[in-house]
Design a protein around this motif. Structure first.
Motif, PDB file in Angstrom:
ATOM      1  N   LEU A  45      70.170 138.116 -43.817  1.00 39.97           N
ATOM      2  CA  LEU A  45      71.377 137.406 -44.258  1.00 39.97           C
ATOM      3  C   LEU A  45      72.640 138.106 -43.768  1.00 39.97           C
ATOM      4  CD1 LEU A  45      70.406 136.326 -47.876  1.00 39.97           C
ATOM      5  CD2 LEU A  45      70.828 134.836 -45.919  1.00 39.97           C
ATOM      6  N   LYS A  46      72.625 139.442 -43.779  1.00 39.54           N
ATOM      7  CA  LYS A  46      73.785 140.193 -43.299  1.00 39.54           C
ATOM      8  C   LYS A  46      74.004 139.974 -41.802  1.00 39.54           C
ATOM      9  CE  LYS A  46      73.991 144.174 -46.385  1.00 39.54           C
ATOM     10  NZ  LYS A  46      73.819 145.639 -46.461  1.00 39.54           N
ATOM     11  N   ASN A  47      72.925 139.996 -41.021  1.00 47.68           N
ATOM     12  CA  ASN A  47      73.041 139.910 -39.561  1.00 47.68           C
ATOM     13  C   ASN A  47      73.156 138.478 -39.048  1.00 47.68           C
ATOM     14  OD1 ASN A  47      72.822 142.696 -39.418  1.00 47.68           O
ATOM     15  ND2 ASN A  47      70.615 142.630 -39.200  1.00 47.68           N
ATOM     16  N   ILE A  55      68.342 132.275 -43.386  1.00 48.45           N
ATOM     17  CA  ILE A  55      66.898 132.503 -43.389  1.00 48.45           C
ATOM     18  C   ILE A  55      66.249 131.160 -43.709  1.00 48.45           C
ATOM     19  CG2 ILE A  55      64.967 133.622 -44.553  1.00 48.45           C
ATOM     20  CD1 ILE A  55      66.911 135.773 -45.479  1.00 48.45           C
ATOM     21  N   THR A  56      65.193 130.819 -42.988  1.00 50.50           N
ATOM     22  CA  THR A  56      64.430 129.619 -43.299  1.00 50.50           C
ATOM     23  C   THR A  56      62.985 130.023 -43.547  1.00 50.50           C
ATOM     24  OG1 THR A  56      65.854 128.287 -41.882  1.00 50.50           O
ATOM     25  CG2 THR A  56      63.731 127.347 -42.474  1.00 50.50           C
ATOM     26  N   LEU A  57      62.480 129.676 -44.719  1.00 47.48           N
ATOM     27  CA  LEU A  57      61.087 129.933 -45.079  1.00 47.48           C
ATOM     28  C   LEU A  57      60.397 128.577 -45.165  1.00 47.48           C
ATOM     29  CD1 LEU A  57      61.744 132.534 -47.913  1.00 47.48           C
ATOM     30  CD2 LEU A  57      61.087 133.015 -45.563  1.00 47.48           C
ATOM     31  N   GLN A  58      59.561 128.282 -44.192  1.00 45.31           N
ATOM     32  CA  GLN A  58      58.891 126.979 -44.119  1.00 45.31           C
ATOM     33  C   GLN A  58      58.133 126.689 -45.411  1.00 45.31           C
ATOM     34  OE1 GLN A  58      59.234 124.730 -41.757  1.00 45.31           O
ATOM     35  NE2 GLN A  58      60.528 126.059 -40.529  1.00 45.31           N
ATOM     36  N   GLY A  59      58.321 125.509 -45.949  1.00 42.19           N
ATOM     37  CA  GLY A  59      57.641 125.102 -47.158  1.00 42.19           C
ATOM     38  C   GLY A  59      58.284 125.611 -48.437  1.00 42.19           C
ATOM     39  N   PHE A  60      59.322 126.425 -48.321  1.00 39.57           N
ATOM     40  CA  PHE A  60      59.999 126.959 -49.505  1.00 39.57           C
ATOM     41  C   PHE A  60      61.460 126.553 -49.529  1.00 39.57           C
ATOM     42  CE2 PHE A  60      62.128 130.328 -51.978  1.00 39.57           C
ATOM     43  CZ  PHE A  60      61.477 130.154 -53.182  1.00 39.57           C
ATOM     44  N   GLY A  61      62.190 126.875 -48.462  1.00 37.76           N
ATOM     45  CA  GLY A  61      63.603 126.519 -48.398  1.00 37.76           C
ATOM     46  C   GLY A  61      64.372 127.458 -47.501  1.00 37.76           C
ATOM     47  N   GLY A  62      65.664 127.344 -47.575  1.00 39.95           N
ATOM     48  CA  GLY A  62      66.513 128.160 -46.725  1.00 39.95           C
ATOM     49  C   GLY A  62      67.650 128.794 -47.503  1.00 39.95           C
ATOM     50  N   PHE A  63      68.049 129.961 -47.033  1.00 39.09           N
ATOM     51  CA  PHE A  63      69.184 130.681 -47.594  1.00 39.09           C
ATOM     52  C   PHE A  63      70.227 130.796 -46.500  1.00 39.09           C
ATOM     53  CE2 PHE A  63      65.436 132.194 -49.797  1.00 39.09           C
ATOM     54  CZ  PHE A  63      65.822 132.273 -51.115  1.00 39.09           C
ATOM     55  N   LYS A  64      71.499 130.606 -46.836  1.00 34.48           N
ATOM     56  CA  LYS A  64      72.546 130.831 -45.850  1.00 34.48           C
ATOM     57  C   LYS A  64      73.781 131.367 -46.539  1.00 34.48           C
ATOM     58  CE  LYS A  64      74.429 126.158 -45.630  1.00 34.48           C
ATOM     59  NZ  LYS A  64      74.731 125.041 -44.755  1.00 34.48           N
ATOM     60  N   VAL A  65      74.544 132.139 -45.795  1.00 33.95           N
ATOM     61  CA  VAL A  65      75.775 132.720 -46.300  1.00 33.95           C
ATOM     62  C   VAL A  65      76.888 131.702 -46.103  1.00 33.95           C
ATOM     63  CG1 VAL A  65      77.440 134.595 -46.031  1.00 33.95           C
ATOM     64  CG2 VAL A  65      75.002 135.059 -45.774  1.00 33.95           C
ATOM     65  N   VAL A  66      77.626 131.431 -47.161  1.00 34.45           N
ATOM     66  CA  VAL A  66      78.765 130.513 -47.091  1.00 34.45           C
ATOM     67  C   VAL A  66      80.021 131.259 -47.519  1.00 34.45           C
ATOM     68  CG1 VAL A  66      77.442 128.396 -47.452  1.00 34.45           C
ATOM     69  CG2 VAL A  66      78.301 129.625 -49.408  1.00 34.45           C
ATOM     70  N   ASN A  67      81.115 130.919 -46.878  1.00 32.61           N
ATOM     71  CA  ASN A  67      82.409 131.524 -47.211  1.00 32.61           C
ATOM     72  C   ASN A  67      83.136 130.644 -48.212  1.00 32.61           C
ATOM     73  OD1 ASN A  67      82.238 133.742 -45.405  1.00 32.61           O
ATOM     74  ND2 ASN A  67      82.627 132.341 -43.731  1.00 32.61           N
ATOM     75  N   LYS A 120      82.088 135.795 -50.008  1.00 36.58           N
ATOM     76  CA  LYS A 120      80.891 135.273 -49.359  1.00 36.58           C
ATOM     77  C   LYS A 120      79.816 135.133 -50.428  1.00 36.58           C
ATOM     78  CE  LYS A 120      81.585 137.195 -44.779  1.00 36.58           C
ATOM     79  NZ  LYS A 120      80.996 138.001 -43.716  1.00 36.58           N
ATOM     80  N   ASN A 121      79.111 134.014 -50.414  1.00 33.42           N
ATOM     81  CA  ASN A 121      78.030 133.767 -51.366  1.00 33.42           C
ATOM     82  C   ASN A 121      76.806 133.293 -50.604  1.00 33.42           C
ATOM     83  OD1 ASN A 121      79.569 134.314 -53.692  1.00 33.42           O
ATOM     84  ND2 ASN A 121      80.492 132.297 -53.597  1.00 33.42           N
ATOM     85  N   VAL A 122      75.658 133.397 -51.246  1.00 34.99           N
ATOM     86  CA  VAL A 122      74.417 132.922 -50.650  1.00 34.99           C
ATOM     87  C   VAL A 122      74.062 131.588 -51.297  1.00 34.99           C
ATOM     88  CG1 VAL A 122      71.975 133.405 -50.277  1.00 34.99           C
ATOM     89  CG2 VAL A 122      73.633 135.259 -50.195  1.00 34.99           C
ATOM     90  N   LYS A 123      73.786 130.599 -50.458  1.00 38.29           N
ATOM     91  CA  LYS A 123      73.412 129.268 -50.931  1.00 38.29           C
ATOM     92  C   LYS A 123      71.944 129.039 -50.594  1.00 38.29           C
ATOM     93  CE  LYS A 123      74.494 124.411 -50.310  1.00 38.29           C
ATOM     94  NZ  LYS A 123      75.278 123.437 -49.557  1.00 38.29           N
TER      95      LYS A 123
END
Length: 90
Positions: A37-39, A43-55, A76-79
């Motif tokens: 997430l920092k770099n 992140i996408t985890l197939q069958g689970f979901g995705g995390f992304k940093v939003v401003n 910055k937050n993680v969605k």
């Protein structure tokens, strides 16, 4: 589920010999996810979901006790967005 419950379940599912090994695996996974997430910012985890940093932009808010206007700084937050499969399961 708490961290301790998660570590116990991880140990049982993977067949790790000790709780310490399961805790190390848990900490390593969290470290990998945090680093990604920092770099990369997502992140996408197939069958689970995705995390992304939003401003989130800076904005004005109010103190609920006094009604005084305050400045809320940008952050910055993680969605998390669940996958279709996870939505169907839950």
């Amino acid at each position: 589920m708490t961290k301790a419950e998660m570590i116990k379940a991880l140990q049982e599912k993977t067949g790790l010999q000790t709780r310490a090994q399961a805790e190390t695996a848990y900490d390593a996974l969290l470290g990998l996810l945090t680093g990604a997430l920092k770099n990369d910012g997502s992140i996408t985890l197939q069958g689970f979901g995705g995390f992304k940093v939003v401003n989130r932009a800076a904005r004005k808010g109010r103190n609920p006790r006094t009604g005084q206007e305050i400045a809320i700084p940008a952050s910055k937050n993680v969605k998390f967005t669940p996958s279709k499969k996870l939505k169907e399961e839950v």
